[in-house]
Design a protein around this motif. Structure first.
Motif, PDB file in Angstrom:
ATOM      1  N   SER A 169      -0.818   2.659  -7.393  1.00  0.00           N
ATOM      2  CA  SER A 169      -1.643   1.763  -8.121  1.00  0.00           C
ATOM      3  C   SER A 169      -0.343   0.619  -8.483  1.00  0.00           C
ATOM      4  CB  SER A 169      -1.815   2.335  -9.514  1.00  0.00           C
ATOM      5  OG  SER A 169      -0.702   2.850 -10.311  1.00  0.00           O
ATOM      6  N   LEU A 170      -0.880  -0.454  -8.980  1.00  0.00           N
ATOM      7  CA  LEU A 170       0.003  -1.622  -9.188  1.00  0.00           C
ATOM      8  C   LEU A 170       0.996  -1.104 -10.393  1.00  0.00           C
ATOM      9  CD1 LEU A 170       0.854  -4.538  -9.351  1.00  0.00           C
ATOM     10  CD2 LEU A 170      -1.097  -5.062 -11.042  1.00  0.00           C
TER      11      LEU A 170
ATOM     12  N   THR B 262      -5.245  -2.248  -7.726  1.00  0.00           N
ATOM     13  CA  THR B 262      -4.319  -2.833  -6.606  1.00  0.00           C
ATOM     14  C   THR B 262      -4.593  -4.179  -6.341  1.00  0.00           C
ATOM     15  OG1 THR B 262      -5.811  -1.991  -4.757  1.00  0.00           O
ATOM     16  CG2 THR B 262      -3.825  -0.533  -5.652  1.00  0.00           C
TER      17      THR B 262
ATOM     18  N   GLN C 143       0.734  -0.926   0.016  1.00  0.00           N
ATOM     19  CA  GLN C 143       0.058   0.046  -0.112  1.00  0.00           C
ATOM     20  C   GLN C 143       0.758   1.535  -0.049  1.00  0.00           C
ATOM     21  OE1 GLN C 143      -3.169  -0.501  -0.500  1.00  0.00           O
ATOM     22  NE2 GLN C 143      -3.051  -2.463  -0.328  1.00  0.00           N
TER      23      GLN C 143
END
Length: 128
Positions: free
Chosen positions: A30-31, A84, A26
Motif C-alpha cells: 500500500s501507499l 496505491t 509496486q
C-alpha cells in the motif's frame, strides 16, 4: 498478428507538498507501507482496528483502492493504508524527518572536472 512488445508504464512519483520522496514501483502492499519505509510521518491506527486515522489530503494525482475504504472520503482525500497511486501523486504531508529522494545532478562529473551544484559556482574566480 501478435506483438512481442510489452506496454511499460512509468512508476508514479510520490511527493510531499511538491518534494519528491519515492518512486512507487509496486514493491509495497500500500501507499502507507511505502511512506512508512521512507520514514514519512503518517498517523495511522489501521493495524489497531481504527479506520480513517490515516486520511490524507491529495494535492494532485490519483489513487486506486485495493480494499474499499470504510469511511467517507472527499474527492481530494485518500486512505494510504488501502490504496496505491495510479499517477504521480502529491500529498499534503510534511517531509520533515523523511528520507527524501536525491536531487538530480546539474552536470555529470568527468575526469578532471568537479560537479557543479549551484549556478553561483559557475562565476569565474576573481584575480588575486
Amino acid at each position: 498478428m501478435t506483438s512481442n512488445f510489452k506496454i511499460l508504464h512509468k512508476a508514479p512519483i510520490v511527493s510531499l507538498n511538491g518534494q519528491p520522496v519515492l518512486l512507487f514501483n509496486q514493491q509495497h502492499i500500500s501507499l502507507l507501507d511505502a511512506l512508512e519505509q521512507k520514514r514519512v510521518k503518517v498517523f495511522s491506527e489501521c493495524r489497531n482496528g481504527y479506520c480513517g486515522a490515516c486520511k490524507t489530503k491529495i494535492n494532485s494525482g490519483s489513487v486506486v483502492y485495493h480494499t474499499q475504504p470504510l469511511i467517507e472520503l472527499e474527492d481530494d482525500e485518500c486512505l494510504p493504508c488501502c490504496c496505491t497511486p495510479t499517477s504521480d501523486l502529491d500529498l499534503a504531508l510534511s517531509s520533515a524527518g523523511a528520507e527524501l529522494a536525491p536531487k538530480r545532478a546539474t552536470t555529470t562529473p568527468t575526469q578532471g572536472h568537479r560537479q557543479v551544484s549551484s549556478p553561483s559556482e559557475l562565476k569565474p574566480n576573481s584575480p588575486t
